[in-house]
Design a protein around this motif. Sequence first.
Motif, PDB file in Angstrom:
ATOM      1  N   ARG A 176       0.839  -1.178   0.000  1.00 49.19           N
ATOM      2  CA  ARG A 176       0.000   0.000   0.000  1.00 49.19           C
ATOM      3  C   ARG A 176       0.886   1.243   0.000  1.00 49.19           C
ATOM      4  O   ARG A 176       1.811   1.358   0.816  1.00 49.19           O
ATOM      5  CB  ARG A 176      -0.899  -0.011   1.245  1.00 49.19           C
ATOM      6  CG  ARG A 176      -1.792   1.194   1.371  1.00 49.19           C
ATOM      7  CD  ARG A 176      -2.785   0.979   2.500  1.00 49.19           C
ATOM      8  NE  ARG A 176      -3.436   2.207   2.884  1.00 49.19           N
ATOM      9  CZ  ARG A 176      -4.455   2.283   3.722  1.00 49.19           C
ATOM     10  NH1 ARG A 176      -4.928   1.187   4.244  1.00 49.19           N
ATOM     11  NH2 ARG A 176      -4.981   3.445   4.032  1.00 49.19           N
ATOM     12  N   LEU A 177       0.623   2.170  -0.917  1.00 47.38           N
ATOM     13  CA  LEU A 177       1.467   3.354  -1.023  1.00 47.38           C
ATOM     14  C   LEU A 177       1.467   4.169   0.270  1.00 47.38           C
ATOM     15  O   LEU A 177       2.465   4.804   0.608  1.00 47.38           O
ATOM     16  CB  LEU A 177       0.996   4.229  -2.191  1.00 47.38           C
ATOM     17  CG  LEU A 177       1.205   3.653  -3.599  1.00 47.38           C
ATOM     18  CD1 LEU A 177       0.760   4.650  -4.645  1.00 47.38           C
ATOM     19  CD2 LEU A 177       2.660   3.279  -3.820  1.00 47.38           C
ATOM     20  N   ASP A 178       0.354   4.144   0.989  1.00 43.20           N
ATOM     21  CA  ASP A 178       0.283   4.906   2.234  1.00 43.20           C
ATOM     22  C   ASP A 178       1.184   4.332   3.317  1.00 43.20           C
ATOM     23  O   ASP A 178       1.407   4.982   4.337  1.00 43.20           O
ATOM     24  CB  ASP A 178      -1.159   4.947   2.751  1.00 43.20           C
ATOM     25  CG  ASP A 178      -1.963   6.050   2.072  1.00 43.20           C
ATOM     26  OD1 ASP A 178      -1.383   6.723   1.202  1.00 43.20           O
ATOM     27  OD2 ASP A 178      -3.137   6.233   2.394  1.00 43.20           O
ATOM     28  N   ASP A 179       1.690   3.099   3.121  1.00 43.26           N
ATOM     29  CA  ASP A 179       2.602   2.508   4.093  1.00 43.26           C
ATOM     30  C   ASP A 179       4.054   2.880   3.829  1.00 43.26           C
ATOM     31  O   ASP A 179       4.937   2.497   4.602  1.00 43.26           O
ATOM     32  CB  ASP A 179       2.471   0.981   4.091  1.00 43.26           C
ATOM     33  CG  ASP A 179       1.207   0.506   4.798  1.00 43.26           C
ATOM     34  OD1 ASP A 179       0.604   1.333   5.503  1.00 43.26           O
ATOM     35  OD2 ASP A 179       0.825  -0.664   4.634  1.00 43.26           O
ATOM     36  N   ALA A 180       4.318   3.618   2.748  1.00 41.35           N
ATOM     37  CA  ALA A 180       5.674   4.107   2.492  1.00 41.35           C
ATOM     38  C   ALA A 180       6.093   5.006   3.651  1.00 41.35           C
ATOM     39  O   ALA A 180       5.270   5.748   4.195  1.00 41.35           O
ATOM     40  CB  ALA A 180       5.719   4.877   1.177  1.00 41.35           C
ATOM     41  N   ALA A 406      10.338  11.034  -9.954  1.00 43.77           N
ATOM     42  CA  ALA A 406       9.264  11.915  -9.487  1.00 43.77           C
ATOM     43  C   ALA A 406       8.043  11.793 -10.391  1.00 43.77           C
ATOM     44  O   ALA A 406       6.902  11.750  -9.927  1.00 43.77           O
ATOM     45  CB  ALA A 406       9.750  13.360  -9.444  1.00 43.77           C
ATOM     46  N   ALA A 407       8.275  11.694 -11.697  1.00 42.65           N
ATOM     47  CA  ALA A 407       7.163  11.538 -12.641  1.00 42.65           C
ATOM     48  C   ALA A 407       6.493  10.173 -12.472  1.00 42.65           C
ATOM     49  O   ALA A 407       5.264  10.062 -12.517  1.00 42.65           O
ATOM     50  CB  ALA A 407       7.677  11.700 -14.069  1.00 42.65           C
ATOM     51  N   GLU A 408       7.291   9.116 -12.274  1.00 45.96           N
ATOM     52  CA  GLU A 408       6.726   7.779 -12.070  1.00 45.96           C
ATOM     53  C   GLU A 408       5.895   7.715 -10.791  1.00 45.96           C
ATOM     54  O   GLU A 408       4.817   7.113 -10.762  1.00 45.96           O
ATOM     55  CB  GLU A 408       7.851   6.746 -12.022  1.00 45.96           C
ATOM     56  CG  GLU A 408       8.574   6.546 -13.345  1.00 45.96           C
ATOM     57  CD  GLU A 408       9.706   5.548 -13.227  1.00 45.96           C
ATOM     58  OE1 GLU A 408      10.008   5.129 -12.081  1.00 45.96           O
ATOM     59  OE2 GLU A 408      10.300   5.183 -14.266  1.00 45.96           O
ATOM     60  N   PHE A 409       6.396   8.333  -9.730  1.00 42.87           N
ATOM     61  CA  PHE A 409       5.673   8.307  -8.462  1.00 42.87           C
ATOM     62  C   PHE A 409       4.359   9.074  -8.565  1.00 42.87           C
ATOM     63  O   PHE A 409       3.330   8.644  -8.046  1.00 42.87           O
ATOM     64  CB  PHE A 409       6.541   8.910  -7.358  1.00 42.87           C
ATOM     65  CG  PHE A 409       5.939   8.807  -5.980  1.00 42.87           C
ATOM     66  CD1 PHE A 409       6.043   7.642  -5.256  1.00 42.87           C
ATOM     67  CD2 PHE A 409       5.255   9.871  -5.433  1.00 42.87           C
ATOM     68  CE1 PHE A 409       5.489   7.525  -3.996  1.00 42.87           C
ATOM     69  CE2 PHE A 409       4.703   9.776  -4.172  1.00 42.87           C
ATOM     70  CZ  PHE A 409       4.810   8.605  -3.453  1.00 42.87           C
ATOM     71  N   ALA A 410       4.371  10.200  -9.266  1.00 42.14           N
ATOM     72  CA  ALA A 410       3.147  10.983  -9.442  1.00 42.14           C
ATOM     73  C   ALA A 410       2.113  10.201 -10.243  1.00 42.14           C
ATOM     74  O   ALA A 410       0.910  10.243  -9.947  1.00 42.14           O
ATOM     75  CB  ALA A 410       3.466  12.309 -10.128  1.00 42.14           C
ATOM     76  N   ALA A 411       2.570   9.449 -11.238  1.00 48.08           N
ATOM     77  CA  ALA A 411       1.637   8.648 -12.045  1.00 48.08           C
ATOM     78  C   ALA A 411       1.039   7.522 -11.202  1.00 48.08           C
ATOM     79  O   ALA A 411      -0.157   7.214 -11.305  1.00 48.08           O
ATOM     80  CB  ALA A 411       2.369   8.071 -13.253  1.00 48.08           C
ATOM     81  N   ALA A 412       1.846   6.884 -10.352  1.00 49.38           N
ATOM     82  CA  ALA A 412       1.336   5.798  -9.510  1.00 49.38           C
ATOM     83  C   ALA A 412       0.342   6.331  -8.480  1.00 49.38           C
ATOM     84  O   ALA A 412      -0.668   5.688  -8.186  1.00 49.38           O
ATOM     85  CB  ALA A 412       2.506   5.096  -8.797  1.00 49.38           C
ATOM     86  N   ALA A 413       0.609   7.506  -7.948  1.00 51.78           N
ATOM     87  CA  ALA A 413      -0.295   8.082  -6.930  1.00 51.78           C
ATOM     88  C   ALA A 413      -1.637   8.461  -7.524  1.00 51.78           C
ATOM     89  O   ALA A 413      -2.624   8.566  -6.801  1.00 51.78           O
ATOM     90  CB  ALA A 413       0.359   9.293  -6.290  1.00 51.78           C
ATOM     91  N   ALA A 414      -1.685   8.691  -8.826  1.00 54.55           N
ATOM     92  CA  ALA A 414      -2.934   9.102  -9.464  1.00 54.55           C
ATOM     93  C   ALA A 414      -3.843   7.947  -9.812  1.00 54.55           C
ATOM     94  O   ALA A 414      -4.974   8.150 -10.233  1.00 54.55           O
ATOM     95  CB  ALA A 414      -2.617   9.911 -10.731  1.00 54.55           C
ATOM     96  N   VAL A 415      -3.378   6.706  -9.631  1.00 55.55           N
ATOM     97  CA  VAL A 415      -4.189   5.536  -9.952  1.00 55.55           C
ATOM     98  C   VAL A 415      -5.328   5.419  -8.956  1.00 55.55           C
ATOM     99  O   VAL A 415      -5.103   5.482  -7.745  1.00 55.55           O
ATOM    100  CB  VAL A 415      -3.334   4.244  -9.912  1.00 55.55           C
ATOM    101  CG1 VAL A 415      -4.208   3.023 -10.131  1.00 55.55           C
ATOM    102  CG2 VAL A 415      -2.245   4.326 -10.967  1.00 55.55           C
ATOM    103  N   PRO A 416      -6.588   5.312  -9.385  1.00 54.94           N
ATOM    104  CA  PRO A 416      -7.733   5.196  -8.475  1.00 54.94           C
ATOM    105  C   PRO A 416      -7.564   4.019  -7.527  1.00 54.94           C
ATOM    106  O   PRO A 416      -7.248   2.903  -7.940  1.00 54.94           O
ATOM    107  CB  PRO A 416      -8.931   5.007  -9.401  1.00 54.94           C
ATOM    108  CG  PRO A 416      -8.488   5.569 -10.719  1.00 54.94           C
ATOM    109  CD  PRO A 416      -7.013   5.322 -10.810  1.00 54.94           C
ATOM    110  N   GLY A 417      -7.762   4.297  -6.241  1.00 55.45           N
ATOM    111  CA  GLY A 417      -7.695   3.244  -5.244  1.00 55.45           C
ATOM    112  C   GLY A 417      -6.295   2.999  -4.728  1.00 55.45           C
ATOM    113  O   GLY A 417      -6.103   2.244  -3.792  1.00 55.45           O
ATOM    114  N   ALA A 418      -5.272   3.626  -5.348  1.00 55.86           N
ATOM    115  CA  ALA A 418      -3.917   3.427  -4.863  1.00 55.86           C
ATOM    116  C   ALA A 418      -3.724   4.057  -3.504  1.00 55.86           C
ATOM    117  O   ALA A 418      -2.976   3.553  -2.671  1.00 55.86           O
ATOM    118  CB  ALA A 418      -2.907   4.018  -5.868  1.00 55.86           C
ATOM    119  N   LEU A 419      -4.408   5.170  -3.279  1.00 51.83           N
ATOM    120  CA  LEU A 419      -4.350   5.843  -1.994  1.00 51.83           C
ATOM    121  C   LEU A 419      -5.705   5.765  -1.346  1.00 51.83           C
ATOM    122  O   LEU A 419      -6.735   5.817  -2.006  1.00 51.83           O
ATOM    123  CB  LEU A 419      -3.950   7.315  -2.170  1.00 51.83           C
ATOM    124  CG  LEU A 419      -2.588   7.584  -2.817  1.00 51.83           C
ATOM    125  CD1 LEU A 419      -2.353   9.063  -2.918  1.00 51.83           C
ATOM    126  CD2 LEU A 419      -1.471   6.933  -2.027  1.00 51.83           C
TER     127      LEU A 419
END
Length: 421
Positions: A176-180, A406-419
């Motif tokens: 889960r990205l929020d666990d980073a 930074a661009a890759e991380f921003a794209a991953a954070a924008a995925v619905p349900g990722a956060l």
Amino acid sequence: LKAARVGSQDMGFSGGIVLVGPPCAGKSTLAKQLCGSTGLPHIMASALFKEDRAIVDAVECQQNALQWQAQHQTEVVVARLRKQDCSRGFILDNFPRTAEQALSLDAALEQKGISITHVLELELPVRALEDRAAARLINPATNAPASGDEIGEGAVCSSPEFLREVEREECQLRRRLDDAPERLQQRIQRYADNIGGLRRHFGDRHICLDTNNGSAGPEVLQSRALFHLSASNRRGCEAPASSAWQSDEFQPMVKQKMAEATALLNMFECQLSLRSDELTHDDNWQESADTQACGCKTTVRRYIGPAFSLYSAWHAATAPLDACRSRIWTEKVRFAHEQYQFGKVATAFLMPQLFAACCPAPSHASPLEATLRRVSWRADHLRSRYTDLESQTRTQTTIVRCAVHAAEFAAAAAVPGALSP
């Protein structure tokens, strides 16, 4: 534990249960166990928000209407709690998260004839939360922590070998990205900022479960939760026999317990002052920096000072207050039986409890009840202060990413349900 399970079934528990706690505290695990013990449905707030299109769109568009989003989350939860399977009660996981949401939720549920009767809080040391986050995988379909069957017997989730195997086999389990680390510290601080308001709002409905500084296993926590649910369900329900109640013992007992609680709270406050001073010493912090070839730089600042494990001291200080609260309640019920002779009417089982809940305490108990409120307020204030100090020992991770990452991380954070919303 077997006796506790039987007791939960025998008492026919009904009511709304809310589970609160910091990230990785074990709320979902406890909710599933209580679901099996009480027969109440488990309502996971994060799963509801993930399914709601309006909230997902708001997260995707990075909308700034936080007040609207909080209100809409409450409406989503209330709509779910109005369904037939929640008619006897429910177990609401990780909602409300602020005092404003709690006030709005209580008001909305009251209009529907539903109420929250118990709020169980899990509180663990920050170090235990960080260790759990490092070893946690989730099932993206449910947003819930992966079960032992999904992970595999004996697997160590935080080991590089296990993570490589998960990636190689294209397993459905994900981190889960929020666990980073950099996001976990924000979530812990957000929880510390809001939990004080939730405790004050729920008042007597709030119960803190002793987690033994995070070492108590799921079965132990389940047993303790069922004990609290059973005890509060039975409180004051028995019509006392006159010979079993000695009013002349009431005041000395309560005064003794109050003095004991005050002394323990004084010791607890001294320990808090020492811990607060330790946070300011640079010797108690260790900082390291790591720069990758691509240009990404990670700076980690860890607390290495004395442990902040004061949960046992807190529970020891508040146990006498719980005894005083229970004794004052039973004294009010006893007074109602004797003063108004409820034993002669058909509603003798319920009337003393209604009197005790709605009417002032008798004259010999009123001063002690006022003192109990003052001491309890001080205890709540010290506990909020401790929660804030404990949250400051979290590992502070700062990541400065290169342009590519930074661009890759921003794209991953924008995925619905990722956060989580």
